[in-house]
Design a protein around this motif. Structure first.
Motif, short mmCIF file in Angstrom:
data_model
loop_
_atom_site.label_atom_id
_atom_site.label_comp_id
_atom_site.label_asym_id
_atom_site.label_seq_id
_atom_site.Cartn_x
_atom_site.Cartn_y
_atom_site.Cartn_z
N LEU A 143 -7.31 -36.76 1.31
CA LEU A 143 -6.21 -36.47 2.22
C LEU A 143 -5.17 -37.57 2.13
CD1 LEU A 143 -8.40 -35.81 5.41
CD2 LEU A 143 -7.58 -34.08 3.80
N VAL A 145 -3.04 -39.14 4.96
CA VAL A 145 -2.86 -39.07 6.41
C VAL A 145 -2.65 -40.47 7.00
CG1 VAL A 145 -4.26 -36.98 6.68
CG2 VAL A 145 -5.37 -39.22 6.78
N THR A 146 -2.17 -40.48 8.23
CA THR A 146 -2.10 -41.72 9.01
C THR A 146 -3.43 -41.87 9.75
OG1 THR A 146 -1.28 -40.62 10.99
CG2 THR A 146 0.39 -41.38 9.39
N ASP A 147 -3.61 -43.01 10.40
CA ASP A 147 -4.81 -43.23 11.20
C ASP A 147 -4.90 -42.18 12.32
OD1 ASP A 147 -7.18 -44.72 12.01
OD2 ASP A 147 -5.97 -45.43 13.69
N ASP A 148 -3.79 -41.89 12.98
CA ASP A 148 -3.79 -40.88 14.04
C ASP A 148 -4.16 -39.50 13.50
OD1 ASP A 148 -3.04 -42.76 15.91
OD2 ASP A 148 -0.91 -42.20 15.90
N GLU A 149 -3.64 -39.16 12.34
CA GLU A 149 -3.95 -37.85 11.74
C GLU A 149 -5.43 -37.77 11.34
OE1 GLU A 149 0.39 -36.72 9.83
OE2 GLU A 149 -0.96 -38.03 8.70
N LEU A 150 -5.97 -38.88 10.83
CA LEU A 150 -7.39 -38.88 10.49
C LEU A 150 -8.24 -38.71 11.75
CD1 LEU A 150 -9.58 -39.12 8.33
CD2 LEU A 150 -9.45 -41.61 8.57
N GLU A 152 -7.34 -37.05 14.41
CA GLU A 152 -7.20 -35.63 14.77
C GLU A 152 -8.11 -34.76 13.89
OE1 GLU A 152 -3.75 -32.14 14.86
OE2 GLU A 152 -3.15 -34.24 14.64
N TYR A 153 -8.12 -35.03 12.61
CA TYR A 153 -8.98 -34.32 11.65
C TYR A 153 -10.45 -34.49 12.05
CZ TYR A 153 -11.01 -33.32 7.00
OH TYR A 153 -11.76 -32.83 5.95
N GLU A 156 -11.37 -32.38 15.07
CA GLU A 156 -11.54 -30.97 14.71
C GLU A 156 -12.89 -30.73 14.05
OE1 GLU A 156 -8.20 -29.29 12.56
OE2 GLU A 156 -6.80 -30.34 13.86
#
Length: 190
Positions: A143, A145-150, A152-153, A156
């Motif tokens: 991926l 991604v940023t830390d925040d996106e990771l 979120e992932y 999920e």
């Protein structure tokens, strides 16, 4: 049961649950529900006295508690987890050198435990693996991604895992075996 999620921020509690026998006992209590030292000893192959010792250590750490309402007499002691989910973050121990060392060691032991389950499956005889022609899987992705996106992932993925782990098992006469799954997401390069 107290709450749904127990976030471990005390390195002594983290160290208490890190022992391989204790992790296995925690897993069994989550998967099978409350148990006695005798029933847990049967499932682990450990001596009852050894299991009792580890149960007391888990109780002292607040990770399990007695379930006296399940006892048939005064001698019988039943145990249950205090929370279905345990989590910790290494950053919670960053200001404490001893705690940071414990968190690092536990992370290493946890990875060995997780990959050990997968290795034991890979070492099963072909006949056993053929009993599971569709389900066992391995998945990986890269991926950006940023830390925040990771985070979120991860939320999920955990949501899907918890949906299956916490579902009511259908009473349809079909034999269901235990299955171990895990996922990790860490920064890296191919």
């Amino acid at each position: 049961m107290s709450d749904d999620n127990h976030s471990i921020t005390d390195s002594r509690v983290l160290a208490a649950m890190a022992h391989p026998v204790r992790r296995r006992l925690l897993d069994l209590l989550k998967l099978d529900g409350p148990g006695t030292a005798s029933t847990l000893a049967e499932h682990t192959g450990e001596a009852v006295g050894n299991v009792s010792h580890h149960l007391r250590a888990l109780a002292a750490a607040g990770l399990i508690e007695e379930a006296p309402e399940l006892a048939r007499d005064r001698r019988e002691r039943w145990w249950r987890r205090t929370s279905p989910t345990l989590c910790w973050s290494s950053t919670d121990f960053a200001d404490d050198a001893a705690g940071e060392a414990v968190a690092h060691a536990v992370e290493s032991l946890n990875l060995e435990r997780q990959t050990g389950h997968v290795r034991r499956w890979a070492d099963q005889p072909q006949a056993e693996q053929e009993r599971w022609p569709l389900g066992p899987f391995s998945a990986e992705v890269w991926l950006r991604v940023t830390d925040d996106e990771l985070a979120e992932y991860a939320a999920e993925l955990k949501s899907v895992m918890n949906k299956w782990a916490e579902r009511e098992v259908p009473d349809d006469g079909r034999d269901r075996s235990t299955v171990f799954t895990f996922a990790r997401g860490v920064p890296g390069r191919p």
